[in-house]
Write a protein that holds these residues in place. Structure first.
Motif, short mmCIF file in Angstrom:
data_model
loop_
_atom_site.label_atom_id
_atom_site.label_comp_id
_atom_site.label_asym_id
_atom_site.label_seq_id
_atom_site.Cartn_x
_atom_site.Cartn_y
_atom_site.Cartn_z
N SER A 1 0.83 -1.21 0.00
CA SER A 1 0.00 0.00 0.00
C SER A 1 0.87 1.26 0.00
O SER A 1 0.52 2.26 -0.64
CB SER A 1 -0.96 0.00 1.19
OG SER A 1 -0.25 -0.01 2.42
N LYS A 2 2.00 1.23 0.71
CA LYS A 2 2.92 2.38 0.70
C LYS A 2 3.48 2.62 -0.69
O LYS A 2 3.57 3.75 -1.16
CB LYS A 2 4.07 2.12 1.69
CG LYS A 2 3.71 2.26 3.15
CD LYS A 2 3.96 3.66 3.65
CE LYS A 2 3.84 3.73 5.16
NZ LYS A 2 4.09 5.08 5.69
N ILE A 3 3.89 1.54 -1.35
CA ILE A 3 4.45 1.67 -2.70
C ILE A 3 3.40 2.23 -3.65
O ILE A 3 3.67 3.14 -4.45
CB ILE A 3 4.97 0.30 -3.20
CG1 ILE A 3 6.20 -0.13 -2.40
CG2 ILE A 3 5.30 0.35 -4.70
CD1 ILE A 3 6.67 -1.54 -2.69
N GLN A 4 2.19 1.69 -3.58
CA GLN A 4 1.12 2.17 -4.46
C GLN A 4 0.78 3.62 -4.19
O GLN A 4 0.51 4.40 -5.12
CB GLN A 4 -0.11 1.28 -4.29
CG GLN A 4 0.10 -0.13 -4.84
CD GLN A 4 -1.02 -1.09 -4.49
OE1 GLN A 4 -1.78 -0.86 -3.54
NE2 GLN A 4 -1.14 -2.17 -5.25
N SER A 5 0.80 4.01 -2.92
CA SER A 5 0.52 5.41 -2.56
C SER A 5 1.58 6.34 -3.14
O SER A 5 1.27 7.42 -3.67
CB SER A 5 0.46 5.54 -1.04
OG SER A 5 0.28 6.89 -0.66
N LEU A 6 2.85 5.93 -3.05
CA LEU A 6 3.92 6.74 -3.62
C LEU A 6 3.82 6.82 -5.15
O LEU A 6 4.04 7.87 -5.74
CB LEU A 6 5.28 6.16 -3.22
CG LEU A 6 5.68 6.32 -1.75
CD1 LEU A 6 6.97 5.56 -1.46
CD2 LEU A 6 5.85 7.79 -1.38
N GLU A 7 3.48 5.70 -5.76
CA GLU A 7 3.36 5.69 -7.23
C GLU A 7 2.25 6.62 -7.68
O GLU A 7 2.37 7.30 -8.71
CB GLU A 7 3.10 4.27 -7.73
CG GLU A 7 3.11 4.18 -9.25
CD GLU A 7 2.67 2.82 -9.77
OE1 GLU A 7 3.02 2.49 -10.92
OE2 GLU A 7 1.97 2.10 -9.04
N ASN A 8 1.16 6.68 -6.92
CA ASN A 8 0.02 7.52 -7.29
C ASN A 8 0.36 9.01 -7.27
O ASN A 8 -0.37 9.82 -7.86
CB ASN A 8 -1.17 7.25 -6.37
CG ASN A 8 -1.76 5.87 -6.60
OD1 ASN A 8 -1.59 5.28 -7.67
ND2 ASN A 8 -2.46 5.34 -5.61
N LYS A 9 1.45 9.38 -6.62
CA LYS A 9 1.88 10.77 -6.61
C LYS A 9 2.39 11.21 -7.98
O LYS A 9 2.49 12.40 -8.26
CB LYS A 9 3.00 10.97 -5.58
CG LYS A 9 2.56 10.91 -4.13
CD LYS A 9 3.75 10.88 -3.20
CE LYS A 9 4.69 12.07 -3.37
NZ LYS A 9 5.83 12.03 -2.41
N PHE A 10 2.72 10.24 -8.83
CA PHE A 10 3.34 10.55 -10.12
C PHE A 10 2.56 9.85 -11.25
O PHE A 10 3.00 8.82 -11.78
CB PHE A 10 4.80 10.11 -10.13
CG PHE A 10 5.58 10.63 -8.96
CD1 PHE A 10 6.06 11.93 -8.95
CD2 PHE A 10 5.83 9.82 -7.85
CE1 PHE A 10 6.78 12.41 -7.87
CE2 PHE A 10 6.55 10.30 -6.77
CZ PHE A 10 7.02 11.60 -6.77
N PRO A 11 1.40 10.38 -11.62
CA PRO A 11 0.56 9.71 -12.62
C PRO A 11 1.12 9.77 -14.04
O PRO A 11 0.77 8.95 -14.89
CB PRO A 11 -0.76 10.48 -12.53
CG PRO A 11 -0.39 11.83 -12.00
CD PRO A 11 0.78 11.61 -11.08
N SER A 12 2.01 10.73 -14.31
CA SER A 12 2.53 10.89 -15.68
C SER A 12 3.60 9.85 -15.99
O SER A 12 4.54 9.66 -15.20
CB SER A 12 3.11 12.29 -15.87
OG SER A 12 2.13 13.27 -15.63
#
Length: 323
Positions: free
Chosen positions: A182-193
């Motif tokens: 969940s932490k990894i996914q949350s961090l990834e969602n910060k950078f949608p481009s």
């Protein structure tokens, strides 16, 4: 997708061989065994965290234990690196039991276990240094600038984590195995481009693998142990006694009567990781404790090893375990 799997480091193979090849009463045996246990704990932590990444959705390339060159003489090592089209993530893996206190007044990590306190280098500082060096590595290889996020992942589920009052924001960078995905996914969602094309993603991936330089220390020099301190002879795979005796194409243990046709392979692997990765017929006779050149040649021929040179100067390339 796992691009570089989690494997036992070469240093662990060397420490295992060194423990086997030193007398139990050797003055450095306890010190070496202690170092090995610490390394084993760390490796188990990396295996535990790595197993959790199996639940990570597609799109990430996963690299375990990357060691890249920082400058002419220095390197930096990453426990885990995740690479996607959007972001890179550095994960520093720990496997601490007890209670962890991230002291912000004097940046350090204090571990309390069984009533004893021990200070460690702050892993938050570690990952920031790694981040800076990875950014420089990307620039050096003329790759596009990617956002780089950092995480501290502790593999032990029972660890209590605290920090200095007023600094709870740092806990966002710290995760256990249960919240890792969940932490990894949350961090990834910060950078949608998506910043990388599939071709460029693969190009960076290949460059990371090609530039990985595994650590290969001379373990005897590291612990200041002369080669003459090593126990020679073929070790019994069953009772671990030394040395086994060679009779009629078999190795026979004087202690438990176990016999084996291939017990010498492990012994020559010990030679490779402790002394050097090539052997001559003379080396084999000395380390296996046999007298016959013919038998030594037969053993080497049966292992189908790469070799060079001829006659008495012929050298055989032994296999070394590890990355």
């Amino acid at each position: 997708m796992i691009k570089k799997p989690c494997k036992k480091p070469l240093k662990m193979f060397k420490l295992e061989a060194l423990i086997r090849r030193l007398p139990l009463n050797h003055p450095k045996q306890k010190y070496i065994t202690s170092d090995y246990r610490k390394m084993l704990t760390g490796h188990k932590g990396e295996m535990t965290i790595g197993a959790e990444l199996a639940y990570l959705s597609g799109g990430f390339y996963i690299f375990h234990d990357l060691r890249l060159q920082h400058d002419a003489t220095r390197f930096f090592q990453l426990d885990l690196l995740l690479l996607s089209k959007n972001v890179m993530m550095i994960i520093e893996v720990k496997n601490f039991a007890g209670s962890l206190y991230f002291d912000r007044a004097y940046p350090q990590l204090i571990r309390t276990k069984d009533g004893l306190e021990q200070a460690y280098l702050d892993p938050l500082i570690q990952v920031n240094i790694q981040k800076e060096r990875l950014m420089n590595w990307m620039k050096l290889h003329k790759f596009p600038e990617l956002p780089i996020e950092t995480l501290i992942a502790n593999a032990n589920s029972n660890t209590i984590i605290k920090t200095t009052p007023g600094h709870t924001s740092i806990l966002k960078q710290i995760t256990g195995k249960e919240t890792l995905i969940s932490k990894i996914q949350s961090l990834e969602n910060k950078f949608p481009s998506k910043l990388l094309t599939p071709r460029l993603l693969n190009k960076i991936s290949n460059a990371l693998l090609q530039n990985h330089i595994p650590l290969n220390q001379n373990i005897l020099n590291l612990y200041q142990i002369p080669e003459t301190d090593l126990l020679k002879g073929v070790q019994c795979p069953k009772c671990l006694a030394l040395p086994m005796k060679r009779e009629r194409g078999k190795w026979i243990c004087n202690s438990c009567s176990y016999h084996s046709k291939c017990a010498h392979i492990k012994t020559l692997s010990d030679f490779a990781v402790l002394i050097r990765p090539t052997v001559t017929n003379k080396d084999v006779r000395s380390f296996l404790q046999i007298e016959s050149e013919t038998i030594a040649n037969r053993i080497l021929s049966g292992m189908d090893l790469e070799h060079y040179g001829s006659n008495k100067g012929r050298e055989y390339v032994l296999e070394m375990n590890g990355d």
